[in-house]
Design an enzyme around this catalytic site. Structure first.
Site, PDB file in Angstrom:
ATOM      1  CE1 TYR A 167     -34.754  52.876 -16.189  1.00 22.56           C
ATOM      2  CE2 TYR A 167     -37.126  52.864 -16.582  1.00 22.56           C
ATOM      3  CZ  TYR A 167     -35.879  52.288 -16.745  1.00 22.56           C
ATOM      4  OH  TYR A 167     -35.762  51.121 -17.468  1.00 22.56           O
ATOM      5  CE  LYS A 171     -33.330  52.960 -19.411  1.00 25.49           C
ATOM      6  NZ  LYS A 171     -32.086  52.394 -19.962  1.00 25.49           N
TER       7      LYS A 171
END
Length: 306
Positions: A167, A171
């Site tokens: 993640y 991001k």
């Protein structure tokens, strides 16, 4: 009397808008006068399809409030799906003025336990998904000579968090992607910005609670409503935001932050060049006091939201 709503005449595509932040942005955009394409594949947090009702539910809520919206069930991680949702916007409403790349999944675990499949799946939705939809939208926006691309990044990538290598990588990649888009498409009056949202949503509800400190953190997050993110997204989609591009904002309850972007912090120079000994004795000895701490997001945002 003319309609003075801030997004009147605008068409917005919001991905992952069946729940949480995406749903809140879609609903607030419709209230502000936008015609909205509500995308959601009805997936679980891990990315498996479960139901096609999520997007339809958001559309129904928008219509009950007097707004205009259509549902889309394509997958952002599929380039053809991205093209389809952009084409649906043009077919339904004649143009596309803004995209909110919000769709996401989580497959958290510590790095030494992470599988290729779990890394790949998260990057495909967050990073490739943002690329796919933005790339499809760019063709339409270039022809129009205007547009706004709004991407959801995270302090997990900008600062760091435990057990989120997939993640976090995605991001931080989104933030770099946004900057490149802003640079490349400026000549067509297309802007690109990021929001790092703090809000209680379906994704954050998966945070593991294994200590009183974690429980306290989760309780604080529950007070941060998805609706708090919408005003910044709507500003970036509006004509008022026409001069804002290449920026990263964080939104936490009633706080709005402009986030820094990597720049040199300190430098050392040696006219005769470097060897390992001089790097050790001179370079690193001088630079060490300016090292970035091994922080996680909660260490940096360590006060209660207001």
């Amino acid at each position: 009397m003319p309609d003075m709503k801030p997004l009147s005449g605008k068409v917005m595509l919001v991905t992952g808008a069946g729940n949480g932040i995406g749903r809140a942005i879609a609903m607030e955009a419709a209230k502000a006068g936008a015609q909205v394409v509500v995308n959601d594949i009805g997936a679980s947090l891990e990315g498996q399809r479960e139901s096609s009702a999520a997007a339809q539910d958001t559309v129904a809520e928008i219509e009950r409030s007097g707004g205009v919206a259509v549902a889309n069930g394509d997958d952002v991680s599929d380039p053809e799906g991205a093209k389809n949702m952009v084409q649906q916007a043009v077919s339904a409403f004649g143009r596309l003025d803004s995209v909110v790349n919000n769709a996401g999944i989580l497959r958290d675990c510590f790095f030494h336990k992470m599988t290729y499949e779990n890394f790949d799946a998260v990057v495909k939705v967050h990073l490739y998904g943002s690329f796919n939809v933005s790339r499809a939208a760019a063709d339409v926006m270039r022809e129009q000579g205007s547009g706004s691309l709004i991407h959801m990044t995270s302090t997990s990538g900008l600062i760091g968090n435990l057990a989120q290598a997939n993640y976090s990588a995605a991001k931080l990649g989104v933030a770099a992607l946004s900057k490149s888009i802003a640079l490349d498409l400026a000549r067509w009056n297309i802007r690109s910005n990021c929001i790092a949202p703090f809000a209680w949503s379906r994704m954050t509800s998966s945070i593991k609670v294994d200590s009183p400190e974690q429980q306290e953190r989760v309780d604080r997050m529950k007070e941060m409503k998805p609706e708090k993110i919408a005003p910044v997204a709507l500003y970036l989609a509006s004509d008022e935001g026409a001069e804002t591009t290449g920026q990263i904002f964080a939104v936490r309850n009633n706080e709005i932050f402009l986030m820094s972007q990597p720049r040199p912090v300190r430098a050392v120079h040696r006219g005769e060049g470097w060897d390992i000994d001089s790097v050790t004795r001179h370079a690193m000895a001088s630079l060490k006091s300016s090292y970035v701490p091994l922080d996680v997001s909660a260490d940096v945002f360590n006060w209660d939201p207001v």
